[in-house]
Scaffold this motif. Structure first.
Motif, PDB file in Angstrom:
ATOM      1  N   LEU A 156      90.125  47.469  33.294  1.00  0.00           N
ATOM      2  CA  LEU A 156      90.974  46.579  34.236  1.00  0.00           C
ATOM      3  C   LEU A 156      90.312  47.558  35.175  1.00  0.00           C
ATOM      4  O   LEU A 156      90.362  48.555  35.319  1.00  0.00           O
ATOM      5  N   THR A 208      95.355  37.361  36.441  1.00  0.00           N
ATOM      6  CA  THR A 208      94.104  37.596  36.721  1.00  0.00           C
ATOM      7  C   THR A 208      94.328  37.732  35.148  1.00  0.00           C
ATOM      8  O   THR A 208      93.006  37.375  34.262  1.00  0.00           O
ATOM      9  N   ILE A 209      94.767  38.610  34.569  1.00  0.00           N
ATOM     10  CA  ILE A 209      94.694  38.505  33.490  1.00  0.00           C
ATOM     11  C   ILE A 209      94.798  38.073  32.187  1.00  0.00           C
ATOM     12  O   ILE A 209      94.311  37.581  31.546  1.00  0.00           O
ATOM     13  N   TYR A 221      94.072  34.669  33.194  1.00  0.00           N
ATOM     14  CA  TYR A 221      92.854  34.285  33.381  1.00  0.00           C
ATOM     15  C   TYR A 221      91.816  34.583  32.181  1.00  0.00           C
ATOM     16  O   TYR A 221      90.867  33.393  31.406  1.00  0.00           O
ATOM     17  N   THR A 222      91.469  36.006  32.003  1.00  0.00           N
ATOM     18  CA  THR A 222      90.883  36.254  31.426  1.00  0.00           C
ATOM     19  C   THR A 222      90.374  36.625  29.781  1.00  0.00           C
ATOM     20  O   THR A 222      89.986  36.446  28.428  1.00  0.00           O
ATOM     21  N   ILE A 249      91.871  45.462  26.769  1.00  0.00           N
ATOM     22  CA  ILE A 249      91.473  45.263  27.987  1.00  0.00           C
ATOM     23  C   ILE A 249      91.663  46.401  29.149  1.00  0.00           C
ATOM     24  O   ILE A 249      92.089  47.381  29.309  1.00  0.00           O
ATOM     25  N   GLY A 293      81.962  41.841  37.061  1.00  0.00           N
ATOM     26  CA  GLY A 293      82.888  40.515  36.816  1.00  0.00           C
ATOM     27  C   GLY A 293      82.201  39.023  36.749  1.00  0.00           C
ATOM     28  O   GLY A 293      82.895  38.232  37.100  1.00  0.00           O
ATOM     29  N   ALA A 318      85.529  36.446  30.769  1.00  0.00           N
ATOM     30  CA  ALA A 318      86.221  38.076  29.647  1.00  0.00           C
ATOM     31  C   ALA A 318      85.151  39.203  29.374  1.00  0.00           C
ATOM     32  O   ALA A 318      85.354  40.537  28.824  1.00  0.00           O
ATOM     33  N   LEU A 364      89.500  43.005  38.909  1.00  0.00           N
ATOM     34  CA  LEU A 364      90.506  43.127  39.982  1.00  0.00           C
ATOM     35  C   LEU A 364      89.848  43.815  41.109  1.00  0.00           C
ATOM     36  O   LEU A 364      90.723  43.210  42.689  1.00  0.00           O
ATOM     37  N   TYR A 396      88.818  42.524  26.305  1.00  0.00           N
ATOM     38  CA  TYR A 396      88.695  42.145  27.950  1.00  0.00           C
ATOM     39  C   TYR A 396      88.408  42.772  28.943  1.00  0.00           C
ATOM     40  O   TYR A 396      89.121  44.365  28.754  1.00  0.00           O
ATOM     41  N   VAL A 435      88.987  42.843  32.887  1.00  0.00           N
ATOM     42  CA  VAL A 435      89.015  42.066  33.979  1.00  0.00           C
ATOM     43  C   VAL A 435      88.794  42.763  35.421  1.00  0.00           C
ATOM     44  O   VAL A 435      89.039  43.864  35.500  1.00  0.00           O
TER      45      VAL A 435
END
Length: 868
Positions: free
Chosen positions: A281, A249-250, A252-253, A279, A157, A172, A237, A233, A235
């Motif tokens: 998460l 949040t998704i 933004y990424t 994606i 992150g 990302a 959390l 990407y 993400v």
């Protein structure tokens, strides 16, 4: 610009071209195996002088690889050295250099001299080789080691060390593992196969904390890039605790700004339409109630796949659960020979991490039994093994085993309600923490109040009045040495972080000590003060730095707002959110703010009129654009009244301007009423010296003139808005005013004036990393190129802008598309020329298009471009 749209690390390859053609191919294969980007003349030659070309290539590269054999290379006229030696000399001293020398007895004298220089250069590493096959293996191995040592971007992150303008865009990226992943080969292959089959839309990696879910997800993401040509990407959390923040949040990424003009779900569906993306998460368990949102997302984006890490199963349709198991440890049924023990993935992990802590450590016949026992006691949990192996700095394997023998039974007896693996993990953490001095232990637990990452200034601030006050830096150094805190540079400054499971432990300890609220209060106080200090710069010359600094602190801003609301510091929460209005606007976070403000209003606690007005205004913002109605107009009128009564004339005028903007969107436009409200607001804001809001209000008047068909009046309004922005040295409002002014200039036939304005806004948008502004500017210059009968340029820029529109979910296409009629006419006259441009544009990255468009790039924009 070298076209590497995925923006991977770039490896420059230097050698004589014909003499080492096979070896160059081998090196290229090795680089691509590492998922890096080779930078080679044969992959991207351009019609420029060779020296200028390789100088440009070197400027954009991260690693230098040199391959030398017998030939020194051609020396061009008027030059004293060959391109081979010139490339080596031009490589920055800070650039890692890997040099490979093919064995020969017939080497040219000047090449021998160059190799001698290289061998005495302590910034270069060199090795001999015999053939292309050996070279390929050596380059792949050396790049892997180099990445582990020198490109440490693995903090889950966290972003790598880059310039401030690019920090948000880099979020990302999938982190690169900072150490070797051991024992997950089968898991990696199975999960990749699940993603390749595509029958399950969500693949969930399930397991307890510390088992390696995040690490496996990162490895899978890197290994599956070929399956997802439109991007992967990541993400994080970890700092997201409200289910309602999953979509923001998704978004933004993905690079989607929530400016309130369209629903986030709509914008995400536009961004993902027709794109095969993955994606990831990470740490979903804390917002598992938001799992149904994933069903809605993969319904509107049928080509997107989701890889989730969680401690609990999501229990939604389309989910395939993959249980992440512990690493196998040696069984205890026979003698623990070195060969037998080494076959265990758990032991290999221990040995690898122990050698990182103590390089001379080795697995031997004397310690094999003890190490096997350690791995069994730790249940094969990767994080527990890593924490134990880190203690090799201080202890022998026997010493580690002895302490584990004491602590594990104690914890089992005192915490029988915890699962076995959870007890083992907690025991290992408690043992690691127990080795610290009391002040260092308290500091570690206090750091649990931070979200994702934090700075030294923040640590010092929350440390006031604590036992470790004044020792923040020394304490962090000790905690880093103990492998309990991690450090990484972000935007040129050191930041720190805890692993999610370590933060969870720290918060639990704070609660047990009864000090969680005290530390959260100190945390909130620091970020309230930070916002008070930084927010004024959002509306002036320091806008770029302010946006960057707040973006890097976003997770802690969220945590501070959450705590202010939770502890009923509602007026502080209202002031906090309102003072950041410009940041929410520029960066697009209105959905998050709306959630906090709705929670604030639902508290039914006494609050000031200003807080009530601010909270109400921020909840109405999205309604104003997405669902304009008389109820919204009435609500904004009430906001204006409350702001006036609380003495905030600036905010009252903004609410009045918002009323006028809402009326503009009604099907039965009452232009006179909308203009009256916008004009009154603009006059008040001018008297108050609020150039930011005055500029945006005058832009609103210009848009109203466009709607009315009064184009000359619109030009006058947009020019006025641009002048206001320039006087206030405000980059964002200058972009908004300028793009609108340039569109009107095209409508009026002033192509030269429009081009000048669009080039200005493109440069400013690049510096601010404002991707929507870049799209509008590129579309405008597409219109200019169309008017000038330049089909290739028009087609290329339109395609890049269209890609930005899709990937960021820009939703406001209709109404002001001045470039499209011009392009349509050009396409009819020269369809092949436009098509050729579109074909090349599809291969361009955004930086490619910007560099193509801007005739001269100023230093600030160049710095921003270098980090994209």
């Amino acid at each position: 610009m070298i076209r590497t749209p995925d923006q991977r690390l770039r490896v420059f390859v230097s050698s004589t071209l014909r003499e080492l053609a096979d070896e160059r191919s081998a090196v290229r294969r090795a680089i691509e195996r590492m998922h890096l980007a080779p930078v080679m003349f044969e992959l991207g030659a351009r019609p420029h002088p060779p020296r200028a070309l390789y100088r440009s290539y070197l400027d954009q590269s991260d690693v230098f690889v040199g391959i030398y054999w017998e030939s020194y290379g051609w020396v061009a006229p008027d030059e004293e050295i060959s391109g081979l030696e010139d490339e080596y000399d031009l490589a920055p001293a800070s650039m890692p250099k890997l040099i490979y020398i093919k064995r020969s007895r017939n080497r040219e004298e000047r090449l021998t001299a160059l190799i001698g220089r290289i061998q005495s250069d302590d910034t270069a590493a060199y090795l001999p080789f015999d053939d292309a096959e050996e070279l390929e293996s050596r380059v792949a191995d050396d790049l892997a080691s180099l990445l582990a040592e020198r490109f440490d971007e693995s903090r889950a992150g966290e972003v790598p060390s880059v310039g401030p303008d690019a920090a948000a865009a880099l979020i990302a990226r999938v982190p690169a593992p900072y150490t070797t992943t051991i024992g997950r080969e089968d898991d990696l292959a199975r999960v990749r196969q699940l993603l390749a089959e595509g029958t399950d839309r969500v693949v969930s990696l399930i397991g307890p904390g510390g088992i390696g879910k995040s690490r496996l997800a990162i490895e899978v993401a890197h290994a599956s890039e070929d399956l997802f040509p439109d991007g992967t990407y990541f993400v994080l959390l970890e700092g997201v605790l409200e289910p309602g923040l999953l979509l923001p949040t998704i978004a933004y990424t993905l690079g989607i700004r929530d400016n309130g003009e369209a629903g986030l779900e709509d914008r995400i569906s536009v961004a993902l339409a027709g794109r095969r993306v993955l994606i990831v998460l990470d740490n979903f368990e804390q917002i598992v109630d938001a799992a149904p949102v994933l069903v809605r997302l993969f319904t509107v984006a049928p080509l997107a796949s989701f890889l989730v890490t969680s401690r609990v199963v999501l229990r939604i349709r389309g989910e395939r659960v993959y249980e992440v198991e512990t690493l196998p440890a040696p069984d205890d049924r026979g003698p623990a020979s070195v060969d037998l023990v080494r076959r265990s993935a758990a032991v290999r992990l221990f040995v690898d991490r122990a050698q990182a802590a103590k390089p001379e450590f080795a697995l031997t016949a004397e310690n094999a039994t003890v190490i096997a026992d350690i791995c069994r006691r730790l249940d094969g949990l990767p994080l527990a093994i890593e924490l134990a192996a880190a203690k090799m700095r201080l202890l022998t394997p026997a010493g580690i085993a002895e302490r584990l023998e004491r602590i594990l039974p104690m914890l089992t007896a005192s915490a029988r309600d915890l699962p076995d693996r959870h007890r083992t993990m907690r025991a290992t953490i408690e043992w690691s923490v127990g080795l610290l001095e009391p002040q260092r232990r308290e500091q570690l637990e206090d750091l649990g109040v931070f979200a994702t990452r934090f700075t030294l200034d923040a640590v010092d601030a929350v440390g006031r009045g604590r036992s470790w006050e004044g020792q923040g830096l020394d304490g962090l150094s000790d905690l880093i040495d103990a492998s309990l805190v991690r450090q990484v540079e972000v935007a040129g400054r050191p930041t720190f972080s805890l692993l999610a499971i370590m933060r969870e432990y720290a918060v639990e300890r704070l609660k047990e000590r009864g000090e969680a609220d005290v530390m959260r209060g100190a945390h909130a106080d620091y970020y309230v003060e930070l916002v008070q200090r930084v927010a004024p710069a959002l509306r002036g010359l320091g806008q770029v730095d302010a946006v960057s600094q707040l973006g890097l602190e976003l997770s802690n801003l969220r945590a501070a707002a959450r705590h202010l609301v939770y502890t009923d510091r509602l007026d502080d929460a209202g002031d906090f959110a309102w003072s950041l209005l410009a940041y929410w606007w520029i960066s697009g976070f209105f959905s998050e703010v709306r959630l906090w403000m709705l929670e604030l209003l639902e508290k039914q606690q006494p609050i000031s009129q200003h807080t009530r007005a601010a909270a109400w205004f921020l909840t109405l913002w999205g309604e104003m654009w997405q669902r304009p109605s008389e109820q919204v107009v009435a609500g904004l009128g009430e906001c204006a009244r409350l702001f006036t009564e609380s003495g905030d004339a600036h905010a009252a005028a903004m609410a009045l301007a918002a009323r006028g903007s809402t009326r503009m969107q009604f099907p039965d436009l009452d232009a006179a009423k909308a203009e009256a409200e916008l004009s009154e607001a603009a006059a008040v804001l001018k008297d108050l010296g609020d150039d930011w809001t005055e500029c945006m209000t005058v832009v609103g008047l210009g848009l109203l003139s466009v709607v009315k068909g009064a184009i000359p009046d619109a030009l006058e309004r947009f020019a006025e808005a641009a002048a206001i922005a320039e006087a206030g040295q405000n980059m964002f409002t200058r972009i908004v005013a300028g793009n609108n002014r340039a569109r009107v200039l095209i409508l009026l036939g002033d192509v030269d004036g429009a081009e000048e304005e669009f080039l200005l806004t493109l440069g400013l948008s690049t510096r601010l990393h404002y991707i929507e502004g870049i799209a509008y500017s590129l579309e405008g210059i597409c219109g200019v190129a169309s008017a000038r009968q330049d089909p290739w340029r028009a087609g290329a820029l339109l395609t890049v802008a269209a890609t930005i529109r899709q990937t960021t979910g820009i939703f406001d296409v209709s109404g002001f598309d001045v470039h499209l009629p011009l392009l349509a006419a050009l396409r009819e006259a020269d369809p092949d020329g436009v098509a050729a441009g579109e074909l090349d544009g599809a291969q361009m990255s955004v930086p490619d298009a910007i560099a193509l468009t801007l005739p001269t790039v100023d230093e600030a924009a160049r710095t921003a471009l270098a980090t994209w």
